[in-house]
Design a protein around this motif. Structure first.
Motif, PDB file in Angstrom:
ATOM      1  N   THR A  30      -0.785   3.770   0.548  1.00 26.40           N
ATOM      2  CA  THR A  30      -1.790   5.199   0.935  1.00 26.40           C
ATOM      3  C   THR A  30      -1.376   5.531   2.397  1.00 26.40           C
ATOM      4  O   THR A  30      -0.678   4.804   2.975  1.00 26.40           O
ATOM      5  N   LYS A  31      -1.906   6.622   2.624  1.00 28.89           N
ATOM      6  CA  LYS A  31      -1.944   7.151   3.899  1.00 28.89           C
ATOM      7  C   LYS A  31      -2.044   6.342   5.018  1.00 28.89           C
ATOM      8  O   LYS A  31      -1.371   6.241   6.104  1.00 28.89           O
ATOM      9  N   ASP A  32      -3.203   5.316   4.947  1.00 29.02           N
ATOM     10  CA  ASP A  32      -3.424   4.548   5.896  1.00 29.02           C
ATOM     11  C   ASP A  32      -2.741   3.187   6.110  1.00 29.02           C
ATOM     12  O   ASP A  32      -3.235   2.467   6.782  1.00 29.02           O
ATOM     13  N   GLY A  33      -1.620   3.331   5.248  1.00 26.44           N
ATOM     14  CA  GLY A  33      -0.854   2.008   5.269  1.00 26.44           C
ATOM     15  C   GLY A  33      -1.079   1.109   4.555  1.00 26.44           C
ATOM     16  O   GLY A  33      -0.457  -0.053   4.403  1.00 26.44           O
ATOM     17  N   GLN A  34      -2.255   1.194   3.602  1.00 26.05           N
ATOM     18  CA  GLN A  34      -2.552  -0.013   2.458  1.00 26.05           C
ATOM     19  C   GLN A  34      -1.536   0.047   1.525  1.00 26.05           C
ATOM     20  O   GLN A  34      -1.393   0.846   0.769  1.00 26.05           O
ATOM     21  N   THR A  55      -2.195  11.460  -2.459  1.00 23.07           N
ATOM     22  CA  THR A  55      -2.167  10.995  -0.967  1.00 23.07           C
ATOM     23  C   THR A  55      -1.192   9.732  -0.808  1.00 23.07           C
ATOM     24  O   THR A  55      -1.247   9.181   0.292  1.00 23.07           O
ATOM     25  N   ASP A  56      -0.462   9.049  -1.979  1.00 18.41           N
ATOM     26  CA  ASP A  56       0.272   7.993  -1.801  1.00 18.41           C
ATOM     27  C   ASP A  56       1.953   8.427  -1.189  1.00 18.41           C
ATOM     28  O   ASP A  56       2.207   9.512  -1.030  1.00 18.41           O
ATOM     29  N   ASP A 108       6.477  11.437   0.395  1.00 17.50           N
ATOM     30  CA  ASP A 108       5.248  11.535   0.891  1.00 17.50           C
ATOM     31  C   ASP A 108       4.671  12.688  -0.187  1.00 17.50           C
ATOM     32  O   ASP A 108       4.858  13.768  -0.037  1.00 17.50           O
TER      33      ASP A 108
END
Lengths: 278, 445
Positions: A30-34, A55-56, A108
């Protein structure tokens, strides 16, 4: 498939070094790096379909190496192909390769590259084409199916305004006005009967209440033609209503009129003689 | 002696007519440098065998002109000389458009170099790659140069005959715009791409792709041969490279012992372009009231009308038009500004070439048209329009006896009858009145 075989035969005719992929791997984050999924890509078996949301980010990494020596190779052509089998839409994404043969590609989904074709709900089949070499060694081209990819559906492509006329168009039916409503025929018949019956019952009743009327000249040759001409006029008017046109009516009416004038004069003279002359 | 001469001429003329294989004429102008003519002899001989009358003209020759006195001089024009930078002064994009309006068919081969054809192509929704690039593919692995690409013939193609072996191609691929008049005949392989043969690097290709929607020409959406049919049914075939038609590629093996499909594909593309294959026409259309056979000048609202179209297809083997019942998606529209009715016009089983439908005329009066507008990619467009006015019923066209008005008819008839009976009785009656009056008078006295 029959047609493919000559091309395969053709491929077998040339000998060249063979390329392979080292540690091919994909990661969905995901965007936040998860990271939600991270798997090595097996060349023998396709992984289960990948699902990307808006958002992936899909990260794809591998190294292109010479199969025999294990050294990194920089080929000329490294293409990712996204193909929608249902619509036939296709997108080609060239990948950047380091001189060591390392490839890193990020997809993205919040900013999809232009090469992603318009999609519906069908998955995109992702395959990799590797061909040519920047070095002097010649390599066999390499083509492999990587995985199926589900991405959010895009807006449909607006077709050319004339495109529709090249296909079967939807049928159009005309909506007719409803037939005018008529009262039940039974009621019409009852009232028609009433209109006929009422005056005639009164008339015939009165007629029979009178002492018998003598009709001496009903069939007399001087009276009958006039009676018949009057009847013919009534009949002509009826025919006018049912079928005749105005011109026909005037024509027949003129003939009949001449006859009626003659028969009328004869008949009325006869009546006059009977009443006055005697 | 003269009569014998005329006779021979007549026989010769007949033979030419019998040989005719195109539905629109046999004269072909080939624009090609005479020195290169033997390179394509297999293709040209094939055309001549079919009965085409070939005329060759070098690109800078002034004659024979394309258009003489506003009339196209040839039924078909083949542009093989695409490397030439400058053409004779009558070969301009304007003349080519004029040729198409005059129903001349064009077979045009493009080249990597820029000339009038590369600037003409965008008018047909062809999007060409940058000058100098050509179709390259590393797949499949082969001895040939990367720019000589084997291409499979799509099995669904109705222009190139089924079962044709893959063809060799070398030249420029192009992207087709979304104009529905153009359609691909041969698509490039999925693995192929367009680039300048020298200096391909992955970074250069990636840069090209990032430039924008048209940055990189790659994949199976590219076409190497495309057909364009104008609304006037003139046909243009665009080819990415003239080598597709060359003897070299026709003889070249696609794999060991299997000849390439180039000769067949070239003949089939030419057959489509020269109005031999997929050519249809409407012979006649007629309409009449159901249960009658004479067409009416106008119809009344709610009439039930039968519409019949007779359609033929050109058979190039016999050079004849034959009734054709194979169209299953023909539609008929009954329009006044907009279609009021659109319905299928199916073939009538048992009568070849006949398509018929029965419809009820809408209850709107005005000037209507029976319209057939059948357009399918590759096939001749079928267009027909017949105007018929639709009028309301005349004053005597309505039913004479409505059930709702029975009492009124009954009253009128009853009154007439009463008048008649009264007249008869009055005329026939005895002059009893005078007698009665006399009797009354006598009583009074």
């Amino acid at each position: 498939m029959k047609l493919l075989s000559p091309l395969l035969l053709l491929a077998a005719a040339v000998n060249a070094s063979i390329l392979t992929l080292q540690s091919p791997k994909f990661t969905i984050a995901t965007k936040d790096g998860q990271q939600s999924r991270s798997e090595p890509i097996s060349l023998a078996q396709k992984p289960s379909p990948l699902h990307l949301s808006q958002t992936d980010i899909l990260k794809l990494t591998f190294q292109i190496v010479d199969k025999s020596s294990g050294n990194g190779v920089q080929p000329r052509q490294v293409f990712l192909r996204f193909y929608d089998e249902e619509s036939g839409e296709e997108g080609i994404q060239p990948l950047r390769v380091a001189s060591t043969g390392k490839v890193k590609f990020d997809l993205d989904m919040s900013k999809p590259p232009l090469s992603i074709p318009p999609t519906s709900t069908a998955p995109l089949e992702v395959s990799l084409f590797i061909g040519g070499s920047t070095t002097s060694t010649s390599y066999s081209p390499l083509k492999m199916d990587l995985f199926s990819l589900h991405i959010p559906a895009s807006h449909p492509v607006p077709p050319h305004p004339d495109e529709a006329s090249f296909h079967l168009l939807p049928e159009i039916e005309h909506t007719f006005r409803p037939d005018p409503k008529l009262p039940p025929t039974f009621i019409s018949a009852v009232f028609a009967g009433a209109v006929i019956a009422a005056p005639w019952i009164v008339l015939l009743g009165l007629w029979f209440s009178l002492p018998s009327l003598p009709l001496p000249s009903l069939a007399s040759p001087s009276i009958l033609p006039f009676t018949l001409s009057i009847g013919a006029f009534e009949f002509l008017l009826y025919k006018y209503w049912v079928e005749l046109k105005l011109g026909d009516v005037l024509f027949y009416g003129a003939i009949l009129g001449g006859v009626t004038v003659f028969t009328g004069r004869t008949a009325l003279r006869a009546v006059e003689q009977r009443r006055v002359g005697k | 002696m003269l009569s014998l001469y005329t006779f021979i001429l007549l026989i010769f003329g007949l033979a030419v007519v019998l040989d005719a294989k195109s539905s629109s004429g046999n004269s072909v102008l080939v624009i090609l440098d005479p020195a290169r003519r033997p390179d394509y002899s297999i293709f040209f001989d094939g055309l001549q065998e079919k009965g085409y009358d070939l005329t060759f003209r070098a690109p800078k020759d002034e004659t024979p002109v394309l258009i003489q006195d506003d009339i196209p001089s040839f039924a078909h024009v083949v542009f093989f000389e695409s490397d030439t930078k400058h053409f004779a002064k009558d070969i301009t994009p304007q003349t080519l458009v004029e040729l198409l309006s005059g129903k001349t068919n064009l077979l045009i081969a493009l080249s990597q170099k820029q000339n009038l054809l590369t600037s003409f192509a965008p008018e047909f929704s062809l999007i060409l790659p940058p000058p100098g690039s050509s179709l390259l593919s590393y797949f499949p692995e082969r001895k040939e140069n990367n720019s000589v690409v084997p291409i499979e013939v799509p099995s669904s193609s109705n222009i190139i005959s089924a079962g044709t072996a893959p063809v060799w191609f070398s030249g420029v691929p192009f992207v087709l715009g979304n104009n529905p008049l153009i359609f691909p005949i041969l698509n490039a392989p999925a693995e192929s791409f367009a680039a300048d043969a020298e200096g391909i690097t992955p970074d250069a290709l990636a840069d090209a792709a990032e430039k924008g929607g048209e940055g990189l020409w790659a994949g199976s959406q590219l076409a190497v041969a495309a057909g364009f049919q104008t609304l006037g049914n003139a046909r243009v075939a665009w080819l990415g490279g003239v080598e597709l038609f060359s003897n070299e590629f026709a003889k070249k093996e696609i794999s060991k012992g299997v000849k390439s499909g180039n000769q067949q594909a070239a003949a089939d593309i030419a057959a489509w372009t020269f109005q031999e294959s997929l050519v249809l026409r409407i012979d006649s259309t007629t309409h009449h009231l159901v249960n009658t056979s004479v067409p009416k000048e106008h119809y009344t609202i709610n009439d039930v009308v039968e519409y019949i179209a007779q359609i033929s297809r050109f058979n190039p083997n016999k050079g004849k038009w034959e009734p054709y019942s194979g169209i299953n998606d023909l539609q008929l529209e009954f329009t006044m500004l907009d279609p009021h009715i659109r319905t299928a016009l199916p073939p009538v089983p048992g009568s070849p070439g006949k398509y018929a439908v029965t419809l009820r005329v809408p209850d709107r009066h005005g000037v209507f048209k029976f319209v057939i507008n059948h357009k399918r990619k590759g096939w001749t467009y079928l267009q027909s329009s017949t105007t018929v006015p639709v009028v309301p019923p005349r004053h005597d066209g309505y039913p004479r006896f409505l059930s709702a008005a029975w009492p009124y008819y009954a009253g009128a008839i009853s009154t007439s009858l009463g008048f008649f009976v009264f007249s008869a009785l009055y005329l026939a009656g005895d002059a009893r009145e005078t007698n009665l009056r006399k009797a009354k008078g006598a009583k009074a006295q």
